[in-house]
Write an enzyme that holds these catalytic residues in place. Structure first.
Site, mmCIF file in Angstrom:
data_model
loop_
_atom_site.group_PDB
_atom_site.id
_atom_site.type_symbol
_atom_site.label_atom_id
_atom_site.label_comp_id
_atom_site.label_asym_id
_atom_site.label_seq_id
_atom_site.Cartn_x
_atom_site.Cartn_y
_atom_site.Cartn_z
ATOM 1 N N ASP A 228 0.863 -1.171 0.000
ATOM 2 C CA ASP A 228 0.000 0.000 0.000
ATOM 3 C C ASP A 228 0.902 1.224 0.000
ATOM 4 O OD1 ASP A 228 -2.243 1.622 0.054
ATOM 5 O OD2 ASP A 228 -3.224 0.485 1.652
ATOM 6 N N TRP A 229 0.361 2.349 -0.374
ATOM 7 C CA TRP A 229 1.183 3.533 -0.627
ATOM 8 C C TRP A 229 1.773 4.063 0.695
ATOM 9 C CZ3 TRP A 229 0.055 1.172 -4.564
ATOM 10 C CH2 TRP A 229 0.134 1.657 -5.870
#
Length: 400
Positions: A228-229
């Protein structure tokens, strides 16, 4: 390095031609949404896009993407054929816009009504969530676009989403939280999985041994694991375990730091090779390696898309009780729409699911269209003037 690869050249053969720096460069984003290209081996830049209710691309320029009903609505239909058709529509849209990887579906479990992203998730029931996830994956990947089943795993709340530590017993973990992911991997061969921000039993998911032990060894996953970012927190732990891509770019913990960790012996280069092979396999599956063809626009017209999306919305309505045969309603003498949202288009939630729909209809506009000239519009103001206090819309239709 001057010979361009052909589509027939195997990922293993291509890997042997890469330096450590080139290999490591493929493991992190070059920007927020894409991986770097390597023209010398025929590798295009792999482009990702947010979902799961549409194709967002980078969000800077609106694109023509259908906005589908939210995940909970799709699951409420219990119609896997319909969800597969929706997935095919999104895959076709992604492909037409140069997107190789759709960051969807979201298949975490609805555990509390306070979950901030519950609308994206399918159900509190892991079997239903798994079946809908499988249908979505099947549809999208039929269009040569990768799905990214997310968020692996136990990312079921937005409170302390970035640093929370989930403590869960093994049976609950396996039977509730992991089951939808397992179904997507074992049954539909999902091409990508996104690891979540949270810790599980004290370890961040981006560096969790579960990525190797369960996801790859137990389930046979051969795809890509993308963070995930901003979910990566170290170089060695994430480099040793099953993570393949640090996003977004430019890299914070990988890149030069990962190459240095290899040279110092902290991370074996064999681990890097495994990760690169996963990315090259993804490129093959999405036609980003040596044999890509020009993406063509969707052949579906607007009415066909609207009918499909409307069907999905209609099938999401569930009648729990019909006491005294109240439904279907007869011809009502009066229809009232209360509150300011009557005149708005409450179409979607925020965050990664917030796409730019080409059009939408508010409840007020929809009822106006239905009853036509027989509409009697009355507007009542609450305390305060425009912009100073609550407003209440009451729309009434007097039957003729």
């Amino acid at each position: 390095m001057g010979v361009v690869a052909t589509g027939a050249e195997s990922p293993g053969a291509l890997l042997e031609r890469l330096t450590l720096e080139e290999k490591v460069a493929l493991l992190s984003g070059q920007d927020k949404w894409s991986l770097p290209a390597l023209p010398a081996i025929g590798l295009e830049s792999i482009v990702m896009s947010d979902g799961p209710t549409g194709v967002k691309c980078d969000g800077s320029v609106p694109i023509r993407s259908a906005m589908i009903p939210c995940g909970t609505a799709l699951a409420a239909s219990w119609n896997t054929d319909l969800v597969e058709s929706i997935g095919s529509l999104l895959g076709e849209t992604a492909r037409a816009n140069g997107v190789h990887v759709l960051l969807a579906p979201a298949t975490n479990i609805i555990r509390s009504p306070l979950g901030g992203r519950n609308f994206e998730y399918y159900s509190e029931d892991p079997v239903l969530a798994g079946r809908i996830t499988c249908a979505y994956v099947r549809g999208v990947q039929s269009e040569r676009v990768a799905t990214t089943v997310k968020h692996f795993v136990c990312n079921d709340t937005e409170t302390h989403r970035f640093d929370g530590n989930v403590v869960v017993d093994e049976q609950t973990l396996r039977e509730i939280h992991l089951l939808p992911f397992e179904m997507a991997v074992r049954e539909e061969k999902a091409w990508a999985v996104m690891c979540s921000y949270n810790k599980l039993r004290g370890t961040y998911m981006s560096a969790h041994p579960m990525l190797n032990d369960i996801l790859r060894s137990d389930w046979g996953f051969d795809g890509v694991v993308v963070s995930d970012w901003g979910a990566v927190h170290d170089t060695r732990g994430s480099g040793l375990n099953g993570l393949d891509i640090e996003m977004p770019g430019p890299p914070k913990f990988w890149g030069g730091n990962l190459a240095a960790a290899v040279r110092s012996g902290q991370v074996p280069e064999a681990r890097i090779d495994e990760k690169v092979l996963h990315i090259l396999r993804l490129a093959q599956r999405t036609s980003a390696l040596g044999d890509s063809s020009t993406d063509s626009p969707s052949t579906r017209d607007g009415s066909e898309v609207s009918l499909l999306v409307r069907k999905a919305a209609v099938e999401s309505f569930v009648l729990l009780k019909n006491e005294s045969q109240t439904l279907p309603l007869g011809s009502p003498s009066r229809i009232a729409l209360l509150g300011p949202n009557a005149g708005r288009r409450p179409l979607q939630g925020g965050g990664s699911s917030n796409v730019g729909p080409s059009h939408g209809v508010s409840p007020l506009d929809g009822i106006r269209r239905l009853v036509g000239e027989a509409f009697d519009h009355r507007l009542l103001h609450g305390i305060g003037g425009e912009g100073q206090g609550p407003r209440q819309h009451i729309e009434e239709h007097q039957a003729q």
